[in-house]
Design a protein around this motif. Structure first.
Motif, mmCIF file in Angstrom:
data_model
loop_
_atom_site.group_PDB
_atom_site.id
_atom_site.type_symbol
_atom_site.label_atom_id
_atom_site.label_comp_id
_atom_site.label_asym_id
_atom_site.label_seq_id
_atom_site.Cartn_x
_atom_site.Cartn_y
_atom_site.Cartn_z
ATOM 1 N N GLN A 1 -16.639 3.955 -6.793
ATOM 2 C CA GLN A 1 -17.413 4.886 -7.607
ATOM 3 C C GLN A 1 -18.894 4.776 -7.267
ATOM 4 O O GLN A 1 -19.323 3.892 -6.522
ATOM 5 N N GLY A 2 -19.685 5.684 -7.809
ATOM 6 C CA GLY A 2 -21.110 5.678 -7.518
ATOM 7 C C GLY A 2 -21.809 4.395 -7.931
ATOM 8 O O GLY A 2 -22.812 3.991 -7.345
ATOM 9 N N ASP A 3 -21.323 3.723 -8.972
ATOM 10 C CA ASP A 3 -21.952 2.481 -9.420
ATOM 11 C C ASP A 3 -21.446 1.267 -8.655
ATOM 12 O O ASP A 3 -21.792 0.130 -8.974
ATOM 13 N N GLY A 4 -20.616 1.491 -7.633
ATOM 14 C CA GLY A 4 -20.113 0.385 -6.819
ATOM 15 C C GLY A 4 -18.743 -0.090 -7.238
ATOM 16 O O GLY A 4 -18.085 -0.818 -6.502
ATOM 17 N N ALA A 5 -18.299 0.307 -8.451
ATOM 18 C CA ALA A 5 -16.984 -0.118 -8.917
ATOM 19 C C ALA A 5 -15.896 0.688 -8.213
ATOM 20 O O ALA A 5 -16.134 1.761 -7.686
ATOM 21 N N CYS A 6 -14.687 0.152 -8.196
ATOM 22 C CA CYS A 6 -13.581 0.815 -7.507
ATOM 23 C C CYS A 6 -12.503 1.244 -8.493
ATOM 24 O O CYS A 6 -12.170 0.499 -9.417
ATOM 25 N N ARG A 7 -11.973 2.420 -8.299
ATOM 26 C CA ARG A 7 -10.794 2.834 -9.048
ATOM 27 C C ARG A 7 -9.596 2.130 -8.445
ATOM 28 O O ARG A 7 -9.480 1.994 -7.243
ATOM 29 N N PHE A 8 -8.712 1.671 -9.301
ATOM 30 C CA PHE A 8 -7.532 0.983 -8.799
ATOM 31 C C PHE A 8 -6.580 1.978 -8.131
ATOM 32 O O PHE A 8 -6.345 3.071 -8.632
ATOM 33 N N VAL A 9 -6.013 1.562 -7.006
ATOM 34 C CA VAL A 9 -5.005 2.345 -6.299
ATOM 35 C C VAL A 9 -3.700 1.577 -6.397
ATOM 36 O O VAL A 9 -3.654 0.374 -6.124
ATOM 37 N N THR A 10 -2.629 2.228 -6.777
ATOM 38 C CA THR A 10 -1.367 1.534 -6.955
ATOM 39 C C THR A 10 -0.603 1.439 -5.639
ATOM 40 O O THR A 10 -0.800 2.253 -4.727
ATOM 41 N N ALA A 11 0.283 0.463 -5.572
ATOM 42 C CA ALA A 11 1.128 0.291 -4.383
ATOM 43 C C ALA A 11 2.013 1.510 -4.143
ATOM 44 O O ALA A 11 2.177 1.940 -2.996
ATOM 45 N N PRO A 12 2.615 2.115 -5.199
ATOM 46 C CA PRO A 12 3.415 3.321 -4.961
ATOM 47 C C PRO A 12 2.595 4.471 -4.350
ATOM 48 O O PRO A 12 3.100 5.219 -3.513
ATOM 49 N N GLU A 13 1.317 4.589 -4.782
ATOM 50 C CA GLU A 13 0.461 5.628 -4.200
ATOM 51 C C GLU A 13 0.285 5.405 -2.697
ATOM 52 O O GLU A 13 0.398 6.334 -1.895
ATOM 53 N N LEU A 14 0.000 4.170 -2.324
ATOM 54 C CA LEU A 14 -0.200 3.847 -0.914
ATOM 55 C C LEU A 14 1.088 4.015 -0.124
ATOM 56 O O LEU A 14 1.072 4.502 1.012
#
Length: 307
Positions: free
Chosen positions: A18-31
């Motif tokens: 994200q713009g503040d440097g934080a990351c949205r979590f990505v799930t294993a099923p998505e990948l």
């Protein structure tokens, strides 16, 4: 390929920052869905990234997933913005004749660069296809498979001397001289040869495999495959200047009182005669005399058909 997939996972994770440097979590099923592999394979890939020193963090529980530790970024020196743009333009060119799915996935990964915004709307458009793109794509894909599996191919070939059936050991698919070719060892001629894909039909992948031969250094000079066999000397009317410049550049002719004197070597006699006929009465061939005679005969034949 595993390396390709690892880089893809890494760029996806970086893209979710994200713009503040934080990351949205990505799930294993998505990948797993995105890279068309199992969740177990994604798990092994995440372990591999961690072993390579990439700070991948797994968050358990509801709303959890996979992310990159804050503050991590790839070294910008790996690929600059200009380098990424060049790669994207080249991939789009290849994508004009090859299957799109893999190209699109690769472009998507390259576009996911956290530190350099690369426009997918590149100002350079490369289209390597032709009016028979469908057949061309099928030929290239089949030859690629034959090369990677070291399998023979056979085909019917049409050229100025007639037609023949050839069986070859394919080594490369080459885009040269504005056309596509396959380079390989011809079993009939017992030598390395180039075959134009536009003249190649009824292509078949054989079961028989072959052992790679050492290509002689002289055979790497692909220009020698189309060496000049005749030198044209002709006078063109000034109105045809733009056509000469379009094909051969600014310095391809000399201005004289009689017209534009053009000298150039040619390989294919039929092509040369056909090209000259396109200028109608705005060209006069000085040398070789045989080409002038061919033009005269062609003109007389055209005249007889329209009388």
């Amino acid at each position: 390929m595993k390396l390709d997939r690892l880089l893809g996972i890494l760029t996806v994770l970086l893209q979710e920052r994200q713009g503040d440097g934080a990351c949205r979590f990505v799930t294993a099923p998505e990948l797993a869905e995105r890279f068309e592999v199992s969740r177990r394979t994604i798990g092994r890939d995440i372990d591999a990234l961690c072993m390579a020193g990439i700070p991948v963090i797994t968050h358990q529980g509801s709303g959890g997933g996979i992310s990159i530790a804050e503050g991590f970024k790839l070294d910008k020196s790996v690929l600059t913005t200009d380098e990424l743009s060049d790669i994207i333009a080249a991939l789009k060119g290849i994508g004009s004749v090859l299957g799109q799915s893999n190209i699109e996935r690769t472009l998507d990964k390259l576009h996911a660069n956290a530190d350099a915004v690369v426009s997918m709307r590149e100002p350079v458009i490369i289209d390597l296809a032709s009016h028979y793109k469908g057949q061309l794509t099928e030929k290239i894909e089949l030859i690629k498979q034959a090369v990677l599996e070291s399998r023979l191919i056979e085909f019917d070939y049409y050229y100025d001397k007639g037609e023949c059936h050839r069986r070859i050991e394919p080594y490369f698919v080459i885009f040269r001289w504005s056309s596509w070719y396959v380079f390989g060892f011809c079993l009939q001629r017992q030598d390395f040869r180039m075959f134009k894909l536009q003249r190649l039909w009824n292509l078949t992948l054989c079961d028989k495999r072959f052992i790679l031969r050492e290509v002689p250094p002289r055979k790497w000079d692909f220009d020698a495959e189309l060496a000049d066999e005749m030198k044209l000397v002709a006078l063109f009317e000034p109105s045809e200047k733009y056509k000469l410049i379009e094909l051969y550049g600014l310095d391809c002719y000399t201005e004289t009182d009689e017209g534009l004197r053009f000298e150039c070597g040619f390989t294919n006699r039929d092509f040369l005669v056909g090209w000259l006929l396109g200028f109608g009465g705005k060209v006069k061939v000085l040398e070789p005399k045989t080409i002038a005679e061919d033009l005269t005969a062609a003109a007389e034949k055209i005249l007889s058909k329209h009388e």
